[in-house]
Design an enzyme around this catalytic site. Structure first.
Site, PDB file in Angstrom:
ATOM      1  N   ASP A 169     -12.132   9.512  -3.238  1.00  0.00           N
ATOM      2  CA  ASP A 169     -13.418  10.222  -3.193  1.00  0.00           C
ATOM      3  C   ASP A 169     -13.382  11.420  -4.138  1.00  0.00           C
ATOM      4  O   ASP A 169     -14.354  12.166  -4.225  1.00  0.00           O
ATOM      5  CB  ASP A 169     -13.728  10.696  -1.770  1.00  0.00           C
ATOM      6  N   GLU A 227       0.867  -1.180   0.000  1.00  0.00           N
ATOM      7  CA  GLU A 227       0.000   0.000   0.000  1.00  0.00           C
ATOM      8  C   GLU A 227       0.901   1.226   0.000  1.00  0.00           C
ATOM      9  O   GLU A 227       1.707   1.407   0.916  1.00  0.00           O
ATOM     10  CB  GLU A 227      -0.927   0.040   1.212  1.00  0.00           C
ATOM     11  N   ASP A 241      -3.228  11.870  -2.456  1.00  0.00           N
ATOM     12  CA  ASP A 241      -3.376  13.313  -2.640  1.00  0.00           C
ATOM     13  C   ASP A 241      -3.736  13.589  -4.102  1.00  0.00           C
ATOM     14  O   ASP A 241      -3.023  13.173  -5.010  1.00  0.00           O
ATOM     15  CB  ASP A 241      -2.056  14.003  -2.285  1.00  0.00           C
TER      16      ASP A 241
END
EC number: 2.1.1.33
Length: 211
Positions: free
Chosen positions: A153, A43, A117
């Site tokens: 998102d 990750e 980001d």
């Protein structure tokens, strides 16, 4: 929300050299660090670590790497690893641009990019983790059938990433335009994801491979 700088974080991380690589000491020999031949999942940008520690607890047959450049954030991941007694997860405190210094070609089976980001300004496009420079790194360290799993998102970043990956010669095996509405039982939430989905934000997700 950016975590407050902790000047003692580096010393704290150095106390667990078997779990944390803060100086590149395991670069190029990650499999040896785990001392087994289990698949490796990474990750990139783990935040506080809820996602990857939950995943590691559910899948002891897989080796996990949390790559996070912020030491003040990485201590949160380390605390979770120790508290849960996880032995199949290691932490690398470094930037994603250094990936190929740590991993051999074709060593990684899956790579997660969760709520990276978005770098919305055009002049910062090259900093996005789905920019072609990063995609080239991922292709190098992933196995031929390796996967990238991506969640955000941010609609703009999702659209950009779909285009960037397509132009790089990748294809998509799964695309979710409203993840939580589809009630995916396999989904593991990050702290950020839970916060924004509770506010009604749409979560976008996709899985991709290189041709």
């Amino acid at each position: 929300m950016r975590m407050r700088y902790k000047p003692w974080a580096e010393d704290y991380l150095k106390k667990e050299p078997n779990i944390v690589d803060i100086d590149g000491s395991h670069a190029g020999r990650i499999s040896e660090w785990f001392d087994n031949d289990q698949p490796i999942y990474i990750e990139v940008g783990s935040g506080r670590g809820q996602f990857i520690t939950t995943l590691a607890a559910k899948h002891p047959e897989i080796n996990f790497i949390s790559m996070e450049r912020e030491k003040s954030v990485m201590i949160k991941v380390l605390d979770k690893v120790i508290e849960q007694g996880l032995t199949n997860i290691k932490l690398i405190c470094n930037d994603a641009i250094e990936l190929n210094d740590y991993f051999k070609d074709g060593e990684v089976s899956r790579l997660y990019l969760n709520f990276s980001d978005p770098w919305p300004k055009k002049r910062h496009t090259k900093r996005r983790l789905t920019y072609q420079t990063y995609l080239a790194l991922y292709k190098q360290v992933l196995k031929d059938d390796g996967e990238i799993h991506f969640k955000t998102d941010n609609r703009g970043l999702f659209a950009y990433s779909l285009e960037s990956m397509s132009q790089f010669g990748m294809y998509f095996t799964k695309i979710n335009l409203n993840l939580h509405e589809e009630d995916d039982e396999e989904n593991i939430e990050t702290e950020y994801e839970r916060k924004f989905s509770d506010k009604g934000s749409r979560i976008y997700r996709m899985e991709a491979k290189f041709h």
